[in-house]
Design an enzyme around this catalytic site. Structure first.
Site, PDB file in Angstrom:
ATOM      1  N   HIS A  54     -11.081   9.455   1.836  1.00 23.34           N
ATOM      2  CA  HIS A  54     -12.358   8.800   1.604  1.00 23.34           C
ATOM      3  C   HIS A  54     -12.778   8.051   2.866  1.00 23.34           C
ATOM      4  O   HIS A  54     -11.991   7.933   3.815  1.00 23.34           O
ATOM      5  CB  HIS A  54     -12.275   7.839   0.410  1.00 23.34           C
TER       6      HIS A  54
HETATM    7  P1  TYD Z   1      -7.722   4.125  -3.129  1.00 17.67           P
HETATM    8  O1  TYD Z   1      -8.250   3.169  -2.112  1.00 17.67           O
HETATM    9  O2  TYD Z   1      -8.592   5.244  -3.562  1.00 17.67           O
HETATM   10  O3  TYD Z   1      -6.311   4.734  -2.674  1.00 17.67           O
HETATM   11  P2  TYD Z   1      -5.765   5.390  -1.347  1.00 17.67           P
HETATM   12  O4  TYD Z   1      -6.806   5.334  -0.306  1.00 17.67           O
HETATM   13  O5  TYD Z   1      -4.581   4.584  -1.029  1.00 17.67           O
HETATM   14  O6  TYD Z   1      -5.346   6.787  -1.680  1.00 17.67           O
HETATM   15  O7  TYD Z   1      -7.264   3.284  -4.397  1.00 17.67           O
HETATM   16  C1  TYD Z   1      -6.625   3.905  -5.496  1.00 17.67           C
HETATM   17  C2  TYD Z   1      -6.975   3.125  -6.736  1.00 17.67           C
HETATM   18  O8  TYD Z   1      -6.380   1.817  -6.674  1.00 17.67           O
HETATM   19  C3  TYD Z   1      -8.472   2.881  -6.871  1.00 17.67           C
HETATM   20  O9  TYD Z   1      -9.067   3.862  -7.688  1.00 17.67           O
HETATM   21  C4  TYD Z   1      -8.554   1.517  -7.497  1.00 17.67           C
HETATM   22  C5  TYD Z   1      -7.271   0.828  -7.126  1.00 17.67           C
HETATM   23  N1  TYD Z   1      -7.446  -0.218  -6.090  1.00 17.67           N
HETATM   24  C6  TYD Z   1      -7.782  -1.500  -6.477  1.00 17.67           C
HETATM   25  O10 TYD Z   1      -7.972  -1.794  -7.667  1.00 17.67           O
HETATM   26  N2  TYD Z   1      -7.909  -2.468  -5.525  1.00 17.67           N
HETATM   27  C7  TYD Z   1      -7.704  -2.211  -4.207  1.00 17.67           C
HETATM   28  O11 TYD Z   1      -7.816  -3.125  -3.359  1.00 17.67           O
HETATM   29  C8  TYD Z   1      -7.372  -0.876  -3.804  1.00 17.67           C
HETATM   30  C9  TYD Z   1      -7.149  -0.530  -2.364  1.00 17.67           C
HETATM   31  C10 TYD Z   1      -7.242   0.084  -4.782  1.00 17.67           C
END
Ligand code: TYD
Length: 139
Positions: A54
């Protein structure tokens, strides 16, 4: 402003040597060029798994391999750059408007992220095609 992968770089984090172990220190607006509003960390990532996939519209981040190693591939829609992070005293500064993929997590690795904003789903771009359109619109 249209950002590029060349606006992202690895910075050295303050490291204090000590015979009983080392300490690294990160300070707001000193080590990192933004005020840290949130810290999160990825751990227990299964072997072969990738994270990220993303971009963010406004969020700035410092990504640190607090333990172990992993690769971060940054993509500004035109150029891709891969950084291998494997030192707890180095951090990758990621500016807004950059697609990122995190791969090759070593067993037991910890990916520490310092972020400039609280969690906001509306700041995410989760579709690559949408990201490319977003970058094309920017000057
Ligand atoms: P995401 O940032 O999509 O994960 P990555 O980039 O590590 O693969 O986050 C995964 C899920 O975790 C997201 O859908 C919601 C939760 N989340 C939070 O609730 N707070 C946060 O600060 C982060 C980074 C994620």
């Amino acid at each position: 402003m249209k950002t590029s992968v060349y606006n992202c770089s690895v910075i050295e984090i303050d490291k204090h040597h000590h015979e009983k172990g080392n300490i690294s220190v990160i300070e707001n607006n000193n080590t990192v060029p933004f005020e840290v509003k949130r810290i999160y960390y990825l751990y227990d990532v299964p072997g072969g798994e990738s994270r990220g996939g993303h971009a963010h519209k406004e969020l700035r981040q410092l990504v640190v391999a607090a333990s172990g190693s992993f690769d971060v591939t940054l993509d500004d829609g035109e150029v891709k750059r891969t950084f291998s992070l494997n030192r707890p005293y180095q951090g990758l500064l990621v500016v807004p408007g950059i697609w990122r993929e995190l791969t090759n997590f070593s067993s037991g690795s910890v990916c520490l992220v310092l972020a400039s904003m609280e969690y906001e789903e509306s700041d995410y771009i989760r579709e690559y095609e949408e990201f490319i359109d977003y970058k094309k619109q920017q000057k």
